[in-house]
Design an enzyme around this catalytic site. Structure first.
Site, PDB file in Angstrom:
ATOM      1  N   TYR A 142     -10.073  74.187  77.531  1.00 24.40           N
ATOM      2  CA  TYR A 142      -8.832  74.235  77.414  1.00 24.40           C
ATOM      3  C   TYR A 142      -8.473  74.109  75.904  1.00 24.40           C
ATOM      4  O   TYR A 142      -7.219  74.821  75.421  1.00 24.40           O
ATOM      5  CB  TYR A 142      -8.336  73.027  78.149  1.00 24.40           C
TER       6      TYR A 142
ATOM      7  N   LYS B  87      -6.177  76.795  73.746  1.00 22.82           N
ATOM      8  CA  LYS B  87      -4.859  76.332  73.089  1.00 22.82           C
ATOM      9  C   LYS B  87      -4.879  76.664  71.732  1.00 22.82           C
ATOM     10  O   LYS B  87      -3.772  76.963  71.037  1.00 22.82           O
ATOM     11  CB  LYS B  87      -4.618  75.101  73.619  1.00 22.82           C
TER      12      LYS B  87
END
Length: 252
Positions: free
Chosen positions: A153, A157
């Site tokens: 993640y 991002k």
């Protein structure tokens, strides 16, 4: 004669930050296409918008699939008009420590967040550049700065921030801006799932998070929607390639 509203696409718009953003853009006078994996999932957000007097349609698409993305953007153009605003919000989590993280955990998160934003941006920019006006807003996260148990993640991002800056450089001369919003701790189904994963009651989880945030509260989806609203608006034309941390402080 009333001016035709600008058309916005919000991916992952069925719930949480996406749904709040879709409702806010509709309240701003945009015609909104709510995109989610299943059209039926997106319909709930559309119903709330239309009940408030807004204009919206539900579209089902897997943003990591190039053919489905192309079909979805074409459908939006046919039903509402050529899209001029894109909010890349679709996301999933597959949290785990590195030594426990599977190939599928990594690939799934990369495909939805990063590949999905690339595919949606590539498809939508054609409409934006031809009209000489566009806004691309992608949802990053404070996790882009690093977060235990989120190698996939955090990387996705952080990658979105690089994509955003590059899009700003390439598309600026066509009247298209690209920015990213990086939320801190926000009360959503996703953070509730994180609380469950670590074995904490959600209220206790929120309180613990708020204690570490300078403004001493957890964020709400509407906090993010308000920032997206500005970046997607007429007055943000000289703001591009930026990452705005909306985290109740310098970061959460």
């Amino acid at each position: 004669m009333a001016e035709t509203p600008r058309v916005a696409i919000v991916t992952g718009g069925a719930r949480g930050i996406g749904a709040a953003t879709a409702r806010r853009l509709a309240a701003d006078g945009r015609a909104v296409a709510v995109v989610d994996l299943k059209e039926s999932d997106a319909q709930g957000a559309v119903d709330l918008i239309t009940a408030d007097g807004g204009k919206a349609v539900a579209v089902g698409a897997d943003v990591s699939d190039a053919d489905q993305v192309a079909a979805a953007v074409s459908q939006v153009a046919e039903r509402l008009g050529p899209p001029q605003i894109l909010v890349n919000n679709a996301g999933v989590i597959r949290d785990n420590l590195l030594f426990k993280m599977s190939d599928d955990d990594w690939d799934t998160v990369m495909n939805v967040h990063l590949r999905g934003s690339f595919l949606m941006s590539r498809a939508a920019q054609e409409h934006m550049t031809s009209q000489g006006w566009g806004r691309i807003v992608s949802l990053s996260s404070t996790s882009a700065l690093g977060n235990r148990g989120q190698a996939n993640y955090s990387t996705a991002k952080a990658g979105l921030q690089g994509l955003t800056k590059t899009l700003a450089i390439e598309l600026g001369k066509f009247g298209v801006t690209a920015n990213a919003v990086a939320p801190g701790f926000i009360e959503t189904d996703m953070t509730k799932a994180t609380a469950e994963r670590v074995g904490m009651d959600f209220e206790e989880f929120k309180a613990a998070a708020a204690a570490q945030i300078p403004v001493r509260r957890a964020g709400r989806p509407e906090d993010i929607a308000a920032t997206v609203s500005f970046l997607a608006g007429e007055e943000a034309g000289f703001v591009s390639g930026q990452v705005v941390y909306v985290a109740g402080g310098p970061r959460d």
